[in-house]
Structure formats: C-alpha cells, structure tokens
Design an enzyme around this catalytic site. Structure first.
Site: not given
Length: 530
Positions: A96, A98, A141, A143, A423, A426, A428, A478-481, A484, A489
């Site tokens: 992805h 980002h 990164h 996905h 949290h 993000h 897209h 979504h949560c970028h952790i 999670h 999430f």
C-alpha cells in the site's frame, strides 16, 4: 489465515547514515534509492537490526526498505515482485502506498481484500498511478503482515513554498521510527497483548538484555538548516520524539504543509508523518535523538529508543546530553493547514451532508465498529462493485461497508469505548480535516490541521473529521495499529459504487488474475504455517 495487517531521480546518500556502537562509529552499507519507475523485490532475509537474528519479509533485502523518491508531477510505475520463500511467514503479499490518493486508480491502492487479492508467491503486479498535485512525506507498507515490509516514499516539490526555511532535504534527513519483534507475525496474531521487543530508528536499535548493537547517526553541519522527515512506521506504538538541545519547527503533517510551528517534542502515531526543520546552531557535539514508545517501562537505558545527532567535527562517541521535560510539546490543535485552509461544508457539528457516528468497542480481544467485527471478504470489495454490487446489503463483509453518495461533505465522529487506546485512524484515498481533535472540547472549521492519520484519543474520547466524497471507489478506514486491524478494527467507505467503473482508469488485466491465482494456492503456498 491472518487478516492483512494493515514510489526520476536519485537522491544522494552523501552524509547519510552512519552508526555508533560502544562509542565507535563506522559507515553503514547504504541502501539504494528507487525512482518512480522501478521494481521492488519482496523476499526473505535474516537480519538483526537490534542484534537479534530473525528472518524477515523485506524489500530488496533491507529494513527499512529503500526510499522511493520522486518529484511532484511524476507518474509511478512500480512492479512488486513476490519472491517470498519462508514458510514461517506469509508468502503472499501486497504493498500500500500510504497517503497517495489513487484517484482513478483505486485498484492500485494495494489493500488486500478491499482493492485487490494479495500477490501470490512467484508472481508480480505492476502498480501504475499518478499523484497529481501531491508532494510531501509518505511511505509504503504491506497490507498483509507485520514482518518488515515497509519503507519511505517522498515526493519532492521543486517549488515548495516553505523551501526558504531549510537548506538540506534529501535521503540523509529521513528518520523512520519503527518497532521490531523477535517472533514472526503469524505466531503473534490473535494474542490479546502483543509487545514489541525493541524499537528502531532508521532500522537500528537495542533491546533489554541484548548486545550494544549499532545505533543510527544523523550527521549535520553547524549553521545548516535541515528538513527532517519523520515517518512512524510502527505496527503498534506511538513515540514521543525529541532531539536534545534543539527545537523543531513543524512544517508538514502527513503530506500536507502546515503553518510553521515551533515545538521541542512531538507525539507521532503509527502511520503519521511530520516534516520538522532543525537548525544546527548548537555547540559542535553529539546529541541524543529520542523516540520513547508508549510501552510499559520504556526508557533510554543503554541507548534504547535512541539515535545520535552528530555535528560535523564532533568526536565519534556517544552523547552525554540529558533528557529534559518538554516545555513546548506539539498540540494537534495548534497545527493549521497552510494551503487553502478550512474544512469543507457548512461549519458546525452535524452540518455536513452526511454525518456518521462510529463507536469502537472490544470483547475478548476482538474489535467491533458499531457492533461489527471486520472480517476480510473472500472477494475484494472493489471486485464486488465491478461485478454489480451497489447497495450495503449486497456488499461484503456485511455490516462493514458504508456506502456514500458522490460529491458530498462527510463528517465522521469516532468514539473510542474499547481497549488499546489511543488508536491512530487512517482513511485511504483522502486527507481529512480534523475539526475536533481527541481530548479537546472545541471545534475548528476555519483552519484545522489536514492529514490522513488521526489520533482517536483516550477511552471515552472522540475525534471528528471531514472530507468530500470526490474519489469513487472502496476506501479502507482502519486503526493503523496492525494488530488491531488484524482483529477487526476497520470499515470500508464505498464512495458512489455506481460511478466506480466509469471513474477508474482502464484496469490492467493482471489485476483480474490476482484473485484466481491467490484462490488456487494451497496451504503450503500461503505460508504462515497454514
């Protein structure tokens, strides 16, 4: 199988990174810099960025992966080649880009099971896209897993309106912050409590009880001004970033220029980026660079969570500077967009065309958004839309796809009522205006910060964002952790599905083949000890 956890010119590496260990220094072998038209080889290699050896999933054999550097207006053509072989990790992948809007190229967003099927082992996919009018600090990164596939992606602007503020802005001034795990992601997945073994600055760090492994060194020359591009590419923690003895002037957040703001410390969440100007006007010496993660008992003992700022002419020894309490830490509400400030639509809470409320909860280590845990569909959402699905009731995963009308102002409120706070959220395909920052009771529609990853705050806090639905297609929120995201999430914002086919550039035939190839894989071909 684990849900996916969720860039021509060459920049000189002169005066780039060197390393220090036990007061000794030697130059690092320097990774290459890729242009906007390139290939990326995704493979496995044993590395030891903190002194502990493990196999990892890497781009061109390095962590972080090579810088992808372009200039504003360049077109991108990046061939992602999957040569993964390690059975302990997933052998399919996706990448992805980002922060890139992918307007008209949703299929190149690189989001597994939302915009594509993963790229199978021994296959490749050519990502062709433009980034019209975008310039700034981005990153790429996987996905699909959190085993090392991540790196910087910078679009330089030859006509940057803030260029008068700095002298040097190149590969040597990129600072990546990441966490590192001694256990592969497929083993970690599903655990309620996942803690990294170390953190890395520009790919180097130390862990408790480990060797005095190399730390990164950022070299500067007295009197020069440096645009430092900070990229938080961690799978989990956020960082308190500072450089002993130096102020930092924030001029960019997530690819969006800001009014210059002087701080002495900033908190940066997973997925976020900042450009800060550092003026090298202190005594020629060595100074600690600090990035303290929000982990239990995190500290700087033995050089952990640290790197070195070294002035030209300073001795090659460890710094002796001391940490001090921040006097002027960054507050998000003090950041203001520099270009065309102002949130879209009619000011006032609830006055958007579409007003959405999302409540995040947890149960038994799983995350739910408005009561629904995101589970990846077997058919990517984009493929569903192109096959005729238009309504929420037709789109999978059921309850996790929110359909939005075209060219409307959306105001989204997200309330964190679950575990694992704070949290980083993000979206897209867009940047958003943060009209209410978490932990702040006031709203700002006049000149809020504009970015693509937003801190959602502590338990019981909310954040409010706005954007315009001017980019038809399914976009992940979504949560970028990563852990999670892996446990539910997320939701998908499907913007005007009926317009998506007409909005997209011609879809490459190779995209159509991704799913049949992936769906035919055996468990051993999938990897991760399936």
């Amino acid at each position: 199988m684990i849900f996916p956890i969720f860039i021509a010119f060459i920049i000189s590496y002169t005066n780039a990174l060197s390393v220090v260990s036990r007061s000794q220094s030697h130059p690092l072998s320097q990774q290459g810099v890729l242009g906007p038209q390139t290939s990326m080889i995704i493979g496995n290699k044993i590395i030891a960025p903190d002194g502990f050896e493990r196999s990892a999933t890497l781009v061109d054999g390095t962590f972080p992966g090579p810088l992808i550097a372009a200039k504003k207006g360049d077109d991108f053509s990046i061939n992602v080649v999957n040569e993964l072989m390690d059975d302990a990790m997933f052998k399919s992948t996706s990448v992805h880009w980002h922060g890139i809007y992918q307007n008209g190229t949703n299929y190149a967003d690189g989001t597994s099971f939302v915009t594509q099927c993963p790229i199978a082992q021994n296959h490749s996919f050519l990502h062709s896209f433009s980034a019209l009018n975008q310039a700034g600090t981005y990153w790429y990164h996987s996905h699909y897993s959190c085993d090392g596939l991540r790196g910087p992606f910078v679009i330089y602007d030859p006509h940057d309106p803030l260029a008068h503020m700095y002298d040097i802005d190149d590969a040597s001034t990129i600072i990546t912050l990441s966490d590192w795990y001694h256990t592969v992601a497929p083993v970690l997945r599903g655990n309620e409590s996942i803690t990294p073994d170390s953190t890395l600055i520009n790919g180097h760090g130390r862990y408790t009880g480990g060797p005095m492994s190399d730390l990164a060194v950022i070299s500067v020359k007295h009197g020069k001004r440096y645009r430092m591009r900070l990229i938080a590419m961690a799978c989990y923690p956020n960082f308190l970033f500072s450089i002993d003895g130096h102020n930092l002037t924030v001029i960019e957040a997530d690819g969006q220029l800001t009014e210059p703001l002087v701080v002495d410390q900033l908190q940066i969440y997973a997925g976020q980026r900042y450009s800060v100007v550092l003026v090298a006007n202190m005594t020629v010496d060595n100074y600690w660079i600090r990035a303290l993660p929000n982990l239990v008992n995190a500290n700087y003992t033995g050089g952990m969570n640290s790197a070195v700022l070294r002035y030209e002419g300073a001795s090659k020894v460890d710094p002796t500077t001391n940490t001090t309490t921040a006097q002027n830490p960054l507050e998000e509400t003090n950041l203001h967009a520099l270009i065309n400030p102002g949130a879209p639509g009619i000011p006032g809470y609830g006055n958007a065309d579409i007003n959405i409320n999302l409540v995040v909860t947890t149960l038994n280590g799983l995350f739910y958004v408005n009561g629904v845990q995101f589970k990846p569909p077997t058919v990517p959402v984009l493929l569903q839309i192109l096959s005729g699905a238009q309504e929420p009731s037709q789109l999978l995963p059921n309850g996790s796809v929110i359909v939005l009308e075209a060219n409307k102002v959306v105001e989204l409120t997200l309330l964190s009522n679950g575990a694992g706070v704070p949290h980083p959220i993000h979206l897209h395909g867009h940047t958003v205006d943060v009209v209410q920052s978490a932990g702040n009771s006031t709203f700002n529609y006049l000149n809020p910060v504009r970015r693509d990853v937003v801190n959602a705050g502590a338990f019981g806090e909310q954040m409010v964002i706005r954007w315009i639905t001017d980019n038809s297609g399914p976009w992940f929120l979504h949560c970028h952790i990563d852990w999670h995201l892996d446990t539910g999430f997320a939701v998908v914002m499907a913007e005007s599905p009926s317009d998506t086919r007409a909005h997209l550039n011609p879809i490459p035939s190779a995209w159509d083949q991704l799913c049949p190839i992936f769906d035919s894989l055996s468990p051993s071909q999938l990897g991760g000890n399936q």
